[in-house]
Design an enzyme around this catalytic site. Structure first.
Site, PDB file in Angstrom:
ATOM      1  N   GLY A   1     -12.608 -15.643  -0.996  1.00 15.70           N
ATOM      2  CA  GLY A   1     -14.321 -14.696  -0.300  1.00 15.70           C
ATOM      3  C   GLY A   1     -14.118 -14.327   0.893  1.00 15.70           C
ATOM      4  N   ASP A   2     -14.128 -15.319   1.647  1.00 15.57           N
ATOM      5  CA  ASP A   2     -13.789 -15.566   3.369  1.00 15.57           C
ATOM      6  C   ASP A   2     -13.321 -14.224   3.915  1.00 15.57           C
ATOM      7  OD1 ASP A   2     -15.821 -17.864   2.640  1.00 15.57           O
ATOM      8  OD2 ASP A   2     -14.546 -18.699   3.065  1.00 15.57           O
TER       9      ASP A   2
HETATM   10  N1  LIG Z   1      -7.306 -14.278 -10.132  1.00 17.38           N
HETATM   11  C1  LIG Z   1      -7.538 -13.466  -9.539  1.00 17.38           C
HETATM   12  N2  LIG Z   1      -6.976 -12.245  -9.109  1.00 17.38           N
HETATM   13  C2  LIG Z   1      -6.467 -11.708  -8.068  1.00 17.38           C
HETATM   14  N3  LIG Z   1      -7.320 -11.397  -6.629  1.00 17.38           N
HETATM   15  C3  LIG Z   1      -8.685 -12.747  -6.662  1.00 17.38           C
HETATM   16  C4  LIG Z   1      -8.494 -13.259  -7.735  1.00 17.38           C
HETATM   17  N4  LIG Z   1      -9.653 -14.355  -8.038  1.00 17.38           N
HETATM   18  C5  LIG Z   1      -9.757 -13.954  -6.432  1.00 17.38           C
HETATM   19  N5  LIG Z   1      -9.405 -12.607  -5.789  1.00 17.38           N
HETATM   20  C6  LIG Z   1      -9.650 -12.219  -4.495  1.00 17.38           C
HETATM   21  O1  LIG Z   1     -10.672 -13.048  -3.892  1.00 17.38           O
HETATM   22  C7  LIG Z   1     -11.367 -11.799  -3.258  1.00 17.38           C
HETATM   23  C8  LIG Z   1     -12.407 -12.988  -3.823  1.00 17.38           C
HETATM   24  O2  LIG Z   1     -12.508 -12.816  -4.950  1.00 17.38           O
HETATM   25  P1  LIG Z   1     -13.969 -13.574  -5.848  1.00 17.38           P
HETATM   26  O3  LIG Z   1     -14.522 -12.161  -6.757  1.00 17.38           O
HETATM   27  O4  LIG Z   1     -13.951 -15.227  -6.556  1.00 17.38           O
HETATM   28  O5  LIG Z   1     -15.340 -13.848  -4.556  1.00 17.38           O
HETATM   29  P2  LIG Z   1     -15.843 -15.605  -4.802  1.00 17.38           P
HETATM   30  O6  LIG Z   1     -16.954 -16.570  -4.912  1.00 17.38           O
HETATM   31  O7  LIG Z   1     -16.790 -15.265  -2.688  1.00 17.38           O
HETATM   32  O8  LIG Z   1     -14.820 -16.373  -3.960  1.00 17.38           O
HETATM   33  P3  LIG Z   1     -14.745 -18.123  -3.885  1.00 17.38           P
HETATM   34  O9  LIG Z   1     -15.849 -19.091  -3.533  1.00 17.38           O
HETATM   35  O10 LIG Z   1     -13.643 -18.379  -4.059  1.00 17.38           O
HETATM   36  O11 LIG Z   1     -14.228 -18.019  -2.254  1.00 17.38           O
HETATM   37  C9  LIG Z   1     -11.485 -11.045  -4.585  1.00 17.38           C
HETATM   38  O12 LIG Z   1     -11.939  -9.447  -3.989  1.00 17.38           O
HETATM   39  C10 LIG Z   1     -10.110 -10.680  -4.761  1.00 17.38           C
HETATM   40  O13 LIG Z   1      -9.026  -9.865  -3.507  1.00 17.38           O
HETATM   41  O1  LIG Z   2     -21.722 -25.448   1.069  1.00 21.29           O
HETATM   42  P1  LIG Z   2     -21.020 -23.826   1.474  1.00 21.29           P
HETATM   43  O2  LIG Z   2     -21.432 -24.157   2.627  1.00 21.29           O
HETATM   44  O3  LIG Z   2     -21.797 -22.887   1.279  1.00 21.29           O
HETATM   45  O4  LIG Z   2     -19.886 -23.624   1.631  1.00 21.29           O
HETATM   46  C1  LIG Z   2     -18.344 -24.406   1.635  1.00 21.29           C
HETATM   47  C2  LIG Z   2     -16.783 -24.001   1.792  1.00 21.29           C
HETATM   48  O5  LIG Z   2     -16.851 -24.242   0.120  1.00 21.29           O
HETATM   49  O6  LIG Z   2     -16.674 -22.350   1.955  1.00 21.29           O
HETATM   50  C3  LIG Z   2     -16.141 -22.573   1.495  1.00 21.29           C
HETATM   51  C4  LIG Z   2     -14.902 -21.085   0.756  1.00 21.29           C
HETATM   52  O7  LIG Z   2     -15.765 -20.386   0.859  1.00 21.29           O
HETATM   53  C5  LIG Z   2     -14.814 -23.930   1.990  1.00 21.29           C
HETATM   54  O8  LIG Z   2     -13.456 -23.607   3.386  1.00 21.29           O
HETATM   55  C6  LIG Z   2     -16.314 -24.651   2.226  1.00 21.29           C
HETATM   56  O9  LIG Z   2     -15.721 -26.356   1.618  1.00 21.29           O
END
Ligand SMILES: Nc1ncnc2c1ncn2[C@@H]1O[C@H](COP(=O)(O)OP(=O)(O)OP(=O)(O)O)[C@@H](O)[C@H]1O
Ligand SMILES: O=P(O)(O)OC[C@@]1(O)O[C@H](CO)[C@@H](O)[C@@H]1O
Length: 308
Positions: free
Chosen positions: A248-249
């Site tokens: 997501g980041d």
């Molecule tokens: N199974 C997957 N296949 C392809 N791309 C993915 C997949 N899962 C995540 N991504 C990529 O990562 C982006 C962010 O994923 P997600 O919607 O899970 O956001 P998030 O929950 O904020 O992520 P995270 O908390 O894991 O950093 C998606 O927009 C996509 O580009």
């Molecule tokens: O506890 P928070 O601040 O919600 O999330 C922190 C965290 O899970 O977010 C990043 C991935 O998005 C990791 O690098 C880190 O450990």
């Protein structure tokens, strides 16, 4: 300058265990450590796309030193306020499924908070501030609102990748960009969002409330970008997810990098999604090469009849 704010950075300890058994001694087949925290991940992704940023927040102890040294090695400028406790260690357990244990983080005193706010004094309206991640327990829950108030005075654009109550508060301040995932968006409206169509309905409500750009990520189901005038949908490429931490980041880092290079909003969205998937398909954060490899597999389309 783009400033990323990580109020509660971390050392992410990524451990791979085969057939994890609760209540038993488990041994890792591989483990690695990376500096973490959402704003720091955004800075690291931007650096890989040749966009400079300055990482702000609070760090302390040996773990804080690890974070700072790592960023120095990657030539990412930072200006962290030092606290006496240790920066937290967040465990990312990779077994058949991914599980996470995120730490609490150190105490932050009123004096340290004042020191942090002083950094904003030198910012100007050309700057962008990215607020990302959770608020440590010892800071007031209104902290993001307070930061945004300072940014507003200086006409600084604010990007927010936060969740829960903090997201609710931030929305009322009409930021430039927010990037909830579909669960976080659903939580805002006390509902469950399962599809891109449902996400569009609720994402639009946030734009109506004054948020300039809303990106809703739905993991493998795709992503949406909603602006005042248009809505766009993107597919995500197919691949094996190795480590979704920071995906997501990476969307935020990719999008902001492209915007700062004056790409169109559609191109920036495509790069953001490619960066997210490139991270999901890697053990670590995405590289520029991996993003470029995935770009041809992503299609961004304006949602039919959406010109407003
Ligand atoms: N199974 C997957 N296949 C392809 N791309 C993915 C997949 N899962 C995540 N991504 C990529 O990562 C982006 C962010 O994923 P997600 O919607 O899970 O956001 P998030 O929950 O904020 O992520 P995270 O908390 O894991 O950093 C998606 O927009 C996509 O580009
Ligand atoms: O506890 P928070 O601040 O919600 O999330 C922190 C965290 O899970 O977010 C990043 C991935 O998005 C990791 O690098 C880190 O450990």
């Amino acid at each position: 300058m783009i400033y990323t704010v990580t109020l509660n950075p971390s050392v992410d300890y990524i451990v791979e265990v085969e057939q994890f058994e609760l209540g038993s001694l488990n041994r890792t087949v591989a483990d690695t450590k990376f500096p973490g925290g959402k704003g720091i991940n955004v800075s690291r992704v931007m650096k890989r796309l040749s966009v400079e940023s300055n990482a702000l927040g609070f760090i302390g102890g040996f773990t804080g030193k690890f974070v700072e040294d790592f960023l120095n090695l990657e030539k990412i400028p930072s200006n962290f306020v030092k606290v006496s406790g240790d920066t937290r260690i967040n465990i990312k357990l990779k077994t058949e499924v991914e599980s996470e244990i995120n730490g609490l983080g150190p105490n932050i005193s009123d004096g340290q908070l004042t020191e942090f706010f002083e950094i904003f004094q030198k910012m100007t309206k050309e700057d962008i501030v990215v607020l990302a991640g959770s608020i440590p327990g010892t800071l007031p829950s209104s902290i993001y609102k307070e930061i945004i108030a300072v940014c507003k005075e200086k006409e600084i654009k604010v990007v927010a990748d936060v969740s829960g109550e903090a997201l609710k508060e931030v929305i009322t301040e009409k930021p430039y960009l927010i990037k909830p995932n579909h669960h976080e968006l659903g939580e805002l409206f006390n509902t469950e969002i399962q599809s891109v169509e449902e996400a569009l309905i609720y994402g639009k409500k946030l734009v109506e409330q004054g948020v300039k750009h809303v990106i809703v990520s739905l993991a493998e189901k795709g992503a949406l970008l909603i602006t005042e005038n248009n809505s766009y949908v993107a597919n995500v490429p197919k691949g094996k997810v190795l480590n979704s931490v920071g995906a997501g980041d990476s969307v935020v880092g990719g999008f902001i990098s492209a915007i700062s290079k004056s790409y169109t909003i559609e191109e920036a969205f495509k790069i953001g999604v490619a960066a997210g998937s490139a991270t999901a398909f890697s053990m670590e954060l995405c590289t520029k090469e991996k993003i470029e490899e995935l770009l041809p597999y992503i299609e961004v389309n304006r949602v039919e009849g959406e010109e407003r």
